[in-house]
Write a protein that holds these residues in place. Structure first.
Motif, PDB file in Angstrom:
ATOM      1  N   PHE A 169       0.817  -1.200   0.000  1.00  0.00           N
ATOM      2  CA  PHE A 169       0.000   0.000   0.000  1.00  0.00           C
ATOM      3  C   PHE A 169       0.858   1.260   0.000  1.00  0.00           C
ATOM      4  CE2 PHE A 169      -2.601  -3.326   1.839  1.00  0.00           C
ATOM      5  CZ  PHE A 169      -3.819  -3.151   1.189  1.00  0.00           C
ATOM      6  N   ALA A 170       0.257   2.351  -0.524  1.00  0.00           N
ATOM      7  CA  ALA A 170       0.942   3.637  -0.564  1.00  0.00           C
ATOM      8  C   ALA A 170       0.904   4.335   0.782  1.00  0.00           C
ATOM      9  CB  ALA A 170       0.304   4.535  -1.623  1.00  0.00           C
ATOM     10  N   ALA A 171      -0.040   3.975   1.627  1.00  0.00           N
ATOM     11  CA  ALA A 171      -0.215   4.672   2.895  1.00  0.00           C
ATOM     12  C   ALA A 171      -0.604   3.685   3.981  1.00  0.00           C
ATOM     13  CB  ALA A 171      -1.288   5.763   2.762  1.00  0.00           C
ATOM     14  N   ALA A 172      -0.481   4.139   5.229  1.00  0.00           N
ATOM     15  CA  ALA A 172      -0.797   3.268   6.348  1.00  0.00           C
ATOM     16  C   ALA A 172      -2.290   3.106   6.563  1.00  0.00           C
ATOM     17  CB  ALA A 172      -0.157   3.813   7.634  1.00  0.00           C
ATOM     18  N   THR A 173      -3.082   4.074   6.110  1.00  0.00           N
ATOM     19  CA  THR A 173      -4.486   4.095   6.506  1.00  0.00           C
ATOM     20  C   THR A 173      -5.482   4.154   5.363  1.00  0.00           C
ATOM     21  OG1 THR A 173      -4.350   6.506   6.759  1.00  0.00           O
ATOM     22  CG2 THR A 173      -3.957   5.157   8.729  1.00  0.00           C
ATOM     23  N   ASP A 174      -5.069   3.903   4.120  1.00  0.00           N
ATOM     24  CA  ASP A 174      -6.064   3.843   3.056  1.00  0.00           C
ATOM     25  C   ASP A 174      -5.799   2.622   2.182  1.00  0.00           C
ATOM     26  OD1 ASP A 174      -4.174   4.416   1.046  1.00  0.00           O
ATOM     27  OD2 ASP A 174      -4.563   6.558   1.140  1.00  0.00           O
ATOM     28  N   ASP A 175      -6.582   2.470   1.121  1.00  0.00           N
ATOM     29  CA  ASP A 175      -6.532   1.254   0.313  1.00  0.00           C
ATOM     30  C   ASP A 175      -5.911   1.461  -1.063  1.00  0.00           C
ATOM     31  OD1 ASP A 175      -7.753  -0.292   2.300  1.00  0.00           O
ATOM     32  OD2 ASP A 175      -9.756   0.340   1.668  1.00  0.00           O
ATOM     33  N   VAL A 176      -5.079   2.486  -1.221  1.00  0.00           N
ATOM     34  CA  VAL A 176      -4.402   2.698  -2.499  1.00  0.00           C
ATOM     35  C   VAL A 176      -3.262   1.690  -2.604  1.00  0.00           C
ATOM     36  CG1 VAL A 176      -3.096   4.305  -3.943  1.00  0.00           C
ATOM     37  CG2 VAL A 176      -5.003   5.131  -2.537  1.00  0.00           C
ATOM     38  N   GLY A 177      -3.463   0.671  -3.428  1.00  0.00           N
ATOM     39  CA  GLY A 177      -2.452  -0.362  -3.593  1.00  0.00           C
ATOM     40  C   GLY A 177      -1.422   0.020  -4.633  1.00  0.00           C
ATOM     41  N   VAL A 178      -0.200  -0.446  -4.443  1.00  0.00           N
ATOM     42  CA  VAL A 178       0.875  -0.182  -5.409  1.00  0.00           C
ATOM     43  C   VAL A 178       1.451  -1.479  -5.968  1.00  0.00           C
ATOM     44  CG1 VAL A 178       1.465   2.053  -4.448  1.00  0.00           C
ATOM     45  CG2 VAL A 178       2.593   0.019  -3.552  1.00  0.00           C
ATOM     46  N   GLY A 179       0.789  -2.589  -5.717  1.00  0.00           N
ATOM     47  CA  GLY A 179       1.254  -3.864  -6.245  1.00  0.00           C
ATOM     48  C   GLY A 179       1.091  -4.975  -5.238  1.00  0.00           C
ATOM     49  N   GLU A 180       1.465  -6.162  -5.644  1.00  0.00           N
ATOM     50  CA  GLU A 180       1.405  -7.324  -4.780  1.00  0.00           C
ATOM     51  C   GLU A 180       2.777  -7.968  -4.691  1.00  0.00           C
ATOM     52  OE1 GLU A 180      -1.536 -10.116  -5.984  1.00  0.00           O
ATOM     53  OE2 GLU A 180      -3.205  -8.873  -5.317  1.00  0.00           O
ATOM     54  N   VAL A 181       2.971  -8.709  -3.607  1.00  0.00           N
ATOM     55  CA  VAL A 181       4.210  -9.461  -3.440  1.00  0.00           C
ATOM     56  C   VAL A 181       3.852 -10.908  -3.110  1.00  0.00           C
ATOM     57  CG1 VAL A 181       5.654  -7.532  -2.748  1.00  0.00           C
ATOM     58  CG2 VAL A 181       4.366  -8.770  -1.004  1.00  0.00           C
ATOM     59  N   ALA A 182       4.738 -11.794  -3.499  1.00  0.00           N
ATOM     60  CA  ALA A 182       4.523 -13.217  -3.259  1.00  0.00           C
ATOM     61  C   ALA A 182       4.894 -13.585  -1.826  1.00  0.00           C
ATOM     62  CB  ALA A 182       5.367 -14.032  -4.237  1.00  0.00           C
ATOM     63  N   ALA A 183       4.473 -14.770  -1.421  1.00  0.00           N
ATOM     64  CA  ALA A 183       4.923 -15.305  -0.132  1.00  0.00           C
ATOM     65  C   ALA A 183       6.432 -15.517  -0.158  1.00  0.00           C
ATOM     66  CB  ALA A 183       4.209 -16.621   0.157  1.00  0.00           C
ATOM     67  N   HIS A 184       7.036 -15.463   1.008  1.00  0.00           N
ATOM     68  CA  HIS A 184       8.465 -15.726   1.204  1.00  0.00           C
ATOM     69  C   HIS A 184       9.352 -14.601   0.660  1.00  0.00           C
ATOM     70  CE1 HIS A 184       6.876 -19.590   2.231  1.00  0.00           C
ATOM     71  NE2 HIS A 184       6.536 -19.850   0.984  1.00  0.00           N
ATOM     72  N   THR A 185       8.795 -13.375   0.583  1.00  0.00           N
ATOM     73  CA  THR A 185       9.572 -12.210   0.170  1.00  0.00           C
ATOM     74  C   THR A 185      10.076 -11.483   1.411  1.00  0.00           C
ATOM     75  OG1 THR A 185       8.184 -11.968  -1.798  1.00  0.00           O
ATOM     76  CG2 THR A 185       9.529 -10.079  -1.182  1.00  0.00           C
ATOM     77  N   TYR A 186      11.313 -11.004   1.353  1.00  0.00           N
ATOM     78  CA  TYR A 186      11.943 -10.378   2.515  1.00  0.00           C
ATOM     79  C   TYR A 186      11.772  -8.858   2.479  1.00  0.00           C
ATOM     80  CZ  TYR A 186      14.273 -14.905   2.738  1.00  0.00           C
ATOM     81  OH  TYR A 186      14.535 -16.243   2.798  1.00  0.00           O
ATOM     82  N   PHE A 187      11.484  -8.288   3.639  1.00  0.00           N
ATOM     83  CA  PHE A 187      11.385  -6.840   3.789  1.00  0.00           C
ATOM     84  C   PHE A 187      12.067  -6.416   5.089  1.00  0.00           C
ATOM     85  CE2 PHE A 187       7.776  -7.850   1.092  1.00  0.00           C
ATOM     86  CZ  PHE A 187       7.825  -6.839   0.136  1.00  0.00           C
ATOM     87  N   ARG A 188      12.703  -5.254   5.043  1.00  0.00           N
ATOM     88  CA  ARG A 188      13.265  -4.654   6.255  1.00  0.00           C
ATOM     89  C   ARG A 188      12.270  -3.637   6.790  1.00  0.00           C
ATOM     90  NH1 ARG A 188      18.195  -1.442   4.794  1.00  0.00           N
ATOM     91  NH2 ARG A 188      16.653   0.195   4.468  1.00  0.00           N
ATOM     92  N   VAL A 189      11.964  -3.728   8.076  1.00  0.00           N
ATOM     93  CA  VAL A 189      11.013  -2.815   8.709  1.00  0.00           C
ATOM     94  C   VAL A 189      11.777  -1.591   9.185  1.00  0.00           C
ATOM     95  CG1 VAL A 189       9.286  -2.550  10.518  1.00  0.00           C
ATOM     96  CG2 VAL A 189       9.597  -4.776   9.411  1.00  0.00           C
ATOM     97  N   ASP A 190      11.416  -0.423   8.652  1.00  0.00           N
ATOM     98  CA  ASP A 190      12.186   0.793   8.895  1.00  0.00           C
ATOM     99  C   ASP A 190      11.502   1.796   9.803  1.00  0.00           C
ATOM    100  OD1 ASP A 190      14.357  -0.047   7.508  1.00  0.00           O
ATOM    101  OD2 ASP A 190      14.105   1.279   5.788  1.00  0.00           O
ATOM    102  N   ALA A 191      10.341   1.463  10.370  1.00  0.00           N
ATOM    103  CA  ALA A 191       9.646   2.392  11.269  1.00  0.00           C
ATOM    104  C   ALA A 191       8.581   1.620  12.042  1.00  0.00           C
ATOM    105  CB  ALA A 191       9.012   3.533  10.484  1.00  0.00           C
ATOM    106  N   PRO A 192       8.071   2.183  13.126  1.00  0.00           N
ATOM    107  CA  PRO A 192       7.019   1.499  13.882  1.00  0.00           C
ATOM    108  C   PRO A 192       5.775   1.286  13.032  1.00  0.00           C
ATOM    109  CG  PRO A 192       7.972   3.294  15.165  1.00  0.00           C
ATOM    110  CD  PRO A 192       8.508   3.445  13.783  1.00  0.00           C
ATOM    111  N   SER A 193       5.011   0.254  13.385  1.00  0.00           N
ATOM    112  CA  SER A 193       3.790  -0.053  12.647  1.00  0.00           C
ATOM    113  C   SER A 193       2.738   1.019  12.880  1.00  0.00           C
ATOM    114  CB  SER A 193       3.242  -1.416  13.069  1.00  0.00           C
ATOM    115  OG  SER A 193       2.865  -1.407  14.432  1.00  0.00           O
ATOM    116  N   GLN A 194       1.870   1.171  11.895  1.00  0.00           N
ATOM    117  CA  GLN A 194       0.716   2.057  12.002  1.00  0.00           C
ATOM    118  C   GLN A 194      -0.491   1.348  11.413  1.00  0.00           C
ATOM    119  OE1 GLN A 194       0.976   6.141  10.697  1.00  0.00           O
ATOM    120  NE2 GLN A 194       3.210   6.154  10.899  1.00  0.00           N
ATOM    121  N   ALA A 195      -1.575   1.366  12.141  1.00  0.00           N
ATOM    122  CA  ALA A 195      -2.842   0.807  11.650  1.00  0.00           C
ATOM    123  C   ALA A 195      -2.675  -0.614  11.127  1.00  0.00           C
ATOM    124  CB  ALA A 195      -3.437   1.716  10.564  1.00  0.00           C
TER     125      ALA A 195
END
Length: 219
Positions: A61-87
């Motif tokens: 998603f483009a934002a923490a609190t709305d439904d504007v999607g920017v694409g999908e990712v498959a299972a088993h994809t790695y991401f680094r978390v760079d800030a506290p979670s929101q919503a």
């Protein structure tokens, strides 16, 4: 090829703010030149980044609190978390393309820092046509026909006269009106291009494409 008036948006809107609600994804057009070991972007002072892995196919998603999607990712994809979670979403860095987005926390599990080989092994892209039928089965047959006629499903196609680009042959002015264009994504990236074509069809109909107005892809 679709044409729409160019949207106007401020420099502030196009910049990303880790603690804010609207972000620009910094996606590379070609192979990523940065990986997991780059410094976090937009992290709050003292933040200690950590890693997660998706446990299912999920939306970005483009934002923490709305439904504007920017694409999908498959299972088993790695991401680094760079800030506290929101919503219930995580602000994450994708080492495969050097971009940031919001990822549903429920679709992830904690993971130790992956190796470069693990990151590269997870990079298998979704087939663009399969992605289209999965994302919008109601629109997919007609968009499939349009894309076949516009670009032959070659995401690198650019019209030398009009600069229409990508799978759905977006004019630059039209691409700039889409959520994906306003986030700084490339029309040559097949999955954002498909998401933008779906958005355009749902919000502005089919007459944006000349192949449709000429009488093709009506069934």
């Amino acid at each position: 090829m679709p044409t729409l008036p160019r949207a106007r948006f401020s420099r502030t809107t196009r910049s990303f703010v880790a603690a804010g609600f609207f972000v620009r994804l910094l996606m590379a057009d070609g192979p990523a030149t940065t990986y997991a070991w780059d410094p976090p972007a937009g992290s709050p002072p003292g933040w200690q980044p950590h890693w997660v892995q998706t446990i299912e196919r999920t939306q970005l998603f483009a934002a923490a609190t709305d439904d504007v999607g920017v694409g999908e990712v498959a299972a088993h994809t790695y991401f680094r978390v760079d800030a506290p979670s929101q919503a219930g979403r995580l602000w994450v860095y994708n080492p495969l393309n050097g971009g940031w987005a919001w990822l549903p926390q429920a679709s992830t599990s904690p993971f130790g820092e992956p190796t470069l080989e693990q990151v590269r092994a997870s990079a298998g892209p979704a087939d663009p046509r399969d992605y289209l039928y999965d994302r919008a089965p109601d629109l997919a047959p007609r968009l499939d026909c349009i894309i076949t006629r516009e670009s032959g499903w070659d995401p690198s196609v650019r019209n030398p006269r009009s600069n229409a680009s990508g799978l759905a042959q977006f004019m630059p002015s039209t691409w700039a009106t889409t959520p994906q264009g306003q986030l700084g994504l490339s029309p040559f990236d097949p999955l954002p291009s498909i998401d933008a074509a779906i958005w355009l069809a749902r919000n502005h109909g089919w007459t944006q494409w000349q192949v449709y107005t000429a009488g093709a892809c009506r069934v």
